[in-house]
Motif scaffolding. Sequence first.
Motif, PDB file in Angstrom:
ATOM      1  N   TYR A 677       0.825  -1.201   0.000  1.00 19.89           N
ATOM      2  CA  TYR A 677       0.000   0.000   0.000  1.00 19.89           C
ATOM      3  C   TYR A 677       0.868   1.264   0.000  1.00 19.89           C
ATOM      4  N   ARG A 678       2.055   1.119  -0.581  1.00 19.36           N
ATOM      5  CA  ARG A 678       2.981   2.246  -0.632  1.00 19.36           C
ATOM      6  C   ARG A 678       2.375   3.429  -1.382  1.00 19.36           C
ATOM      7  N   ALA A 679       1.685   3.161  -2.477  1.00 18.22           N
ATOM      8  CA  ALA A 679       1.088   4.244  -3.267  1.00 18.22           C
ATOM      9  C   ALA A 679       0.059   5.005  -2.451  1.00 18.22           C
ATOM     10  N   GLU A 680      -0.787   4.267  -1.712  1.00 19.03           N
ATOM     11  CA  GLU A 680      -1.804   4.928  -0.894  1.00 19.03           C
ATOM     12  C   GLU A 680      -1.157   5.720   0.246  1.00 19.03           C
ATOM     13  N   GLN A 681      -0.081   5.178   0.818  1.00 19.86           N
ATOM     14  CA  GLN A 681       0.621   5.904   1.881  1.00 19.86           C
ATOM     15  C   GLN A 681       1.228   7.198   1.335  1.00 19.86           C
ATOM     16  N   GLN A 682       1.781   7.128   0.146  1.00 20.41           N
ATOM     17  CA  GLN A 682       2.345   8.336  -0.460  1.00 20.41           C
ATOM     18  C   GLN A 682       1.263   9.368  -0.700  1.00 20.41           C
ATOM     19  N   VAL A 683       0.127   8.923  -1.202  1.00 21.51           N
ATOM     20  CA  VAL A 683      -0.990   9.852  -1.435  1.00 21.51           C
ATOM     21  C   VAL A 683      -1.414  10.504  -0.127  1.00 21.51           C
ATOM     22  N   GLY A 684      -1.527   9.684   0.931  1.00 23.61           N
ATOM     23  CA  GLY A 684      -1.933  10.225   2.230  1.00 23.61           C
ATOM     24  C   GLY A 684      -0.943  11.236   2.767  1.00 23.61           C
ATOM     25  N   GLN A 685       0.354  10.912   2.702  1.00 23.98           N
ATOM     26  CA  GLN A 685       1.374  11.813   3.241  1.00 23.98           C
ATOM     27  C   GLN A 685       1.472  13.098   2.433  1.00 23.98           C
ATOM     28  N   ILE A 686       1.473  12.956   1.110  1.00 25.02           N
ATOM     29  CA  ILE A 686       1.570  14.148   0.257  1.00 25.02           C
ATOM     30  C   ILE A 686       0.335  15.022   0.425  1.00 25.02           C
ATOM     31  N   THR A 687      -0.843  14.388   0.461  1.00 29.38           N
ATOM     32  CA  THR A 687      -2.081  15.160   0.629  1.00 29.38           C
ATOM     33  C   THR A 687      -2.096  15.873   1.974  1.00 29.38           C
ATOM     34  N   LEU A 688      -1.624  15.185   3.015  1.00 33.06           N
ATOM     35  CA  LEU A 688      -1.579  15.804   4.347  1.00 33.06           C
ATOM     36  C   LEU A 688      -0.707  17.055   4.333  1.00 33.06           C
ATOM     37  N   ILE A 689       0.467  16.946   3.743  1.00 28.68           N
ATOM     38  CA  ILE A 689       1.391  18.089   3.715  1.00 28.68           C
ATOM     39  C   ILE A 689       0.798  19.244   2.928  1.00 28.68           C
ATOM     40  N   PHE A 690       0.277  18.957   1.754  1.00 34.41           N
ATOM     41  CA  PHE A 690      -0.249  20.039   0.932  1.00 34.41           C
ATOM     42  C   PHE A 690      -1.574  20.582   1.476  1.00 34.41           C
ATOM     43  N   THR A 691      -2.328  19.750   2.186  1.00 41.60           N
ATOM     44  CA  THR A 691      -3.518  20.264   2.868  1.00 41.60           C
ATOM     45  C   THR A 691      -3.124  21.267   3.946  1.00 41.60           C
ATOM     46  N   ALA A 692      -2.094  20.913   4.719  1.00 41.28           N
ATOM     47  CA  ALA A 692      -1.611  21.832   5.758  1.00 41.28           C
ATOM     48  C   ALA A 692      -1.136  23.142   5.137  1.00 41.28           C
ATOM     49  N   LEU A 693      -0.427  23.056   4.015  1.00 43.08           N
ATOM     50  CA  LEU A 693       0.054  24.277   3.352  1.00 43.08           C
ATOM     51  C   LEU A 693      -1.110  25.095   2.799  1.00 43.08           C
ATOM     52  N   ALA A 694      -2.111  24.407   2.248  1.00 42.30           N
ATOM     53  CA  ALA A 694      -3.285  25.134   1.741  1.00 42.30           C
ATOM     54  C   ALA A 694      -3.989  25.867   2.874  1.00 42.30           C
ATOM     55  N   ILE A 695      -4.081  25.230   4.035  1.00 46.39           N
ATOM     56  CA  ILE A 695      -4.717  25.875   5.189  1.00 46.39           C
ATOM     57  C   ILE A 695      -3.881  27.069   5.658  1.00 46.39           C
ATOM     58  N   VAL A 696      -2.549  26.902   5.652  1.00 47.42           N
ATOM     59  CA  VAL A 696      -1.676  28.010   6.044  1.00 47.42           C
ATOM     60  C   VAL A 696      -1.881  29.203   5.120  1.00 47.42           C
ATOM     61  N   VAL A 697      -1.925  28.933   3.805  1.00 55.13           N
ATOM     62  CA  VAL A 697      -2.123  30.024   2.838  1.00 55.13           C
ATOM     63  C   VAL A 697      -3.477  30.686   3.053  1.00 55.13           C
ATOM     64  N   ALA A 698      -4.518  29.869   3.257  1.00 52.16           N
ATOM     65  CA  ALA A 698      -5.846  30.434   3.495  1.00 52.16           C
ATOM     66  C   ALA A 698      -5.861  31.267   4.768  1.00 52.16           C
ATOM     67  N   CYS A 699      -5.172  30.798   5.805  1.00 51.50           N
ATOM     68  CA  CYS A 699      -5.138  31.530   7.070  1.00 51.50           C
ATOM     69  C   CYS A 699      -4.357  32.842   6.945  1.00 51.50           C
ATOM     70  N   LEU A 700      -3.323  32.856   6.104  1.00 50.27           N
ATOM     71  CA  LEU A 700      -2.604  34.109   5.870  1.00 50.27           C
ATOM     72  C   LEU A 700      -3.547  35.157   5.311  1.00 50.27           C
ATOM     73  N   GLY A 701      -4.356  34.749   4.334  1.00 52.92           N
ATOM     74  CA  GLY A 701      -5.322  35.678   3.760  1.00 52.92           C
ATOM     75  C   GLY A 701      -6.371  36.096   4.758  1.00 52.92           C
ATOM     76  N   LEU A 702      -6.854  35.130   5.531  1.00 58.38           N
ATOM     77  CA  LEU A 702      -7.882  35.440   6.519  1.00 58.38           C
ATOM     78  C   LEU A 702      -7.332  36.366   7.596  1.00 58.38           C
ATOM     79  N   PHE A 703      -6.078  36.140   7.964  1.00 58.26           N
ATOM     80  CA  PHE A 703      -5.437  36.999   8.956  1.00 58.26           C
ATOM     81  C   PHE A 703      -5.327  38.435   8.431  1.00 58.26           C
ATOM     82  N   GLY A 704      -4.858  38.563   7.200  1.00 56.38           N
ATOM     83  CA  GLY A 704      -4.747  39.895   6.615  1.00 56.38           C
ATOM     84  C   GLY A 704      -6.095  40.566   6.451  1.00 56.38           C
ATOM     85  N   LEU A 705      -7.087  39.801   6.020  1.00 57.71           N
ATOM     86  CA  LEU A 705      -8.424  40.366   5.824  1.00 57.71           C
ATOM     87  C   LEU A 705      -9.020  40.815   7.152  1.00 57.71           C
ATOM     88  N   SER A 706      -8.871  39.994   8.177  1.00 54.99           N
ATOM     89  CA  SER A 706      -9.405  40.380   9.487  1.00 54.99           C
ATOM     90  C   SER A 706      -8.670  41.599  10.039  1.00 54.99           C
TER      91      SER A 706
END
Length: 809
Positions: A677-706
């Motif tokens: 299940y190496r492929a699924e593990q890679q998908v999970g790990q990569i998605t987790l990292i990029f999800t965290a980065l997407a949230i960080v980017v969204a929070c930067l905008g929300l912080f600036g907007l607020s």
Amino acid sequence: MFLNYLKIAWRSLLKSKVYTLLNILGLAIGLSCFILISLYVLDELSYDRYHAKADRIYRINSDIRFGDSEMHMAETPDVMGAILKKDYPQVEEYVRLYTNSGSQHLKKGDGYLNEAYVAHADSSFFRVFSFTPLAGDLDKALSSPNSVVLTESMALKYFGTTEVVGRPLQNIRGQVFDITAVIEDMPANGHFRFDFIFSMDNFPYEWGSYLSHNFHTYLLLKEGVGAEDFQPRLDQYIVDHAMPRISQMLNVKTLAELEASGNSLAYSLTPLTEIHLYSDRSSELSPSGNIQYVYIFSAVALFILLIACVNFMNLATARSAGRAREVGIRKVLGSRRGQLVVQFLTEATLMALLAMIIALVLVVMVLPYFNELAAKSLSMELIRQPYFLLFLLMLPFGVGLLAGSYPAFFLSAFRPIQVLKGTLTMGAKGGDFRNVLVVFQFATSIILIIGTMVVYRQLAYIQTKNLGFDKEQVLVVENTWVLENRAAAFKNEVLQMAGVQSGTYSGFLPINGSYRNNQSFSKEAVMNSTSGFNMQRWQIDYDYLNTLGMELVAGRNFSSAFGGDSSAVIINETTAQMLGYEDPIGKKIYQVGDYATGAVNGLEIIGVVRNFHFESMHQQIGPLCMVLNNHSHMASFKVDAAKIPALLSGIEDKWEDMAQGMPFSYRFLDDDFTQMYRAEQQVGQITLIFTALAIVVACLGLFGLSTFIAERRAKEIGIRKVLGASVEGLVQLLSKEFLRLVLIAFLIASPLAWWAMHTWLQDFAYRIDLSWWIFAGAGILALIIALATVSVQALKAATANPVKNLRTE
């Protein structure tokens, strides 16, 4: 004029340092994620395209239904390629690859090295596939028996030079091969990668079988001939060559009669360049990719970049009130709207260029870690390719135009009279658009959060599901066949060691990649189209079931106390259900001994083992039987985890005493299971990292907007505090609008995420349910993140001294 735009843009960026930092940081993260995933996607799409004739090379696939068993294979009979070339002028060339012989143990100095990446190939191999020669003539390299072609790294490994043509290479059986050529190492982006290619002419095989499928066969079709054009020839091959043999075995006369009985045989072609991403058949030459993951990662990359662009739009429109006077004065002094649009787009593009520089630095820094995570060997060399370099040069300008377009047209539309009189009202339009952008950001983030949770829950389900066998603390010693008549002594010596509970020899283990053996069986002594079926046939010894913790639900295990067990068989529950016997113990099944005549051998069913997963959970548990045979391909030992270090040392000592210079090689069964299940593990790990980065980017905008909204409402907050408003009430006042937007985003994201993850889970035969709490948890997490981000500025504004904000009134 352009320099003036740049100068003003630079001054504007320096004037609002926080705004500039938030935008550049958000864009840099978005661009770096986009570039990293682009490198990954381009690598996946590039597989096998380095072959000069890649657009004309096709692999033949086999689809067989026999009884209640279906097989979807990447292999064909040995005769098929030669017959197709002889019968049909559309075939320019064919080549076969055989890899089922396993690894080779080749002599180096006084010992032997185990080489797993080996294949036997026809002499036409280098006329079909393109590899760079370093020594020797590739056209003739495999044309004689006992010839072998090495890669550059193997030539250096064994001889220290690539000038090895004509030198001998010996294996552990004493066979001597003549090195006829050396090629550059095969590129990583190919669906097969071998270090040694041996001539097919010296391979021992019962040639001439029309129904045994063991060879990967590739066709080089002539110009203008495609898979669809050639398909009727494959169908005709079945009629002309396969059906006469099937008729002898099953007593059916035509293909239509075979299909009417519920059985079928079909061949098809897969383009070479589609094998990696679109094929996941049994016996693939390497782990396949998945086009779904390419789509997923492409969407993630695009969404992260869009989130960063949305940040820019949000912050720019939020700053509109602060820049309104600037726009009014410029218009009074003669600036046209087009000039203002260019000015604002210049600012956006300048920020995008700065963000691109930072993004490239980030990519260089994290690429080694990304390669390790994704099991890739990506490099910045790809960036130097003209097409990708042009893409990177155009990307910041595209991002600048995309991110700056709405703010540019929005800000340049202000009326100077209203601005300078102080009667400008922003109206609901700008605020509504900002709200839409915030909803988009958090809807995307929620989808990514839900996707990550589902992937990890499915992986956890796989790891904890009852597999029907015990994979923990099972030590697998490889290549024990080299022990020959010393195999039994080796096993007994290991069993005497402290911490070894049991041990077994076998050629098969319940993991992907373990050698498989599909054979035809019959419910009756005379095989026909209704009694015949295919299933796995494994050779095991007396201790196999006990060592792997498999449970018998009926009957008994093999035992030396029963002399007739050599003609007995143990079946799994799927086979028992397929046979339809209420009590299968004592009944017989019949194994095909000769495919040409259909002759069968009777095997008495003595036991039924509880179903266990012997393939990945992408597939249903198929029919399987086990026969008694001391097959010493590999040894498996159930061991005490606390004593593993000492055991490994002791077993290695025994191996060195008995294995004639062969290196000691071992692995653990649970590691093999995880690798499935190496492929699924890679998908999970990569998605987790990029999800965290997407949230960080969204929070930067929300912080600036607020931040900007708090500044705009500073006097309102001051008045409310003077009139007795509490800090808690003011924080709620400033936060509730954002929380409402997150709730709207959740309502939009949930059905989209459900559809996407439901589709992904369909690829698993055994899967989790999409529980409601996954979606609720993602929504609550998004709310907490948004609240934490906004509350920082809301609390700061609510606790500010109202006198300071009201002083100028």
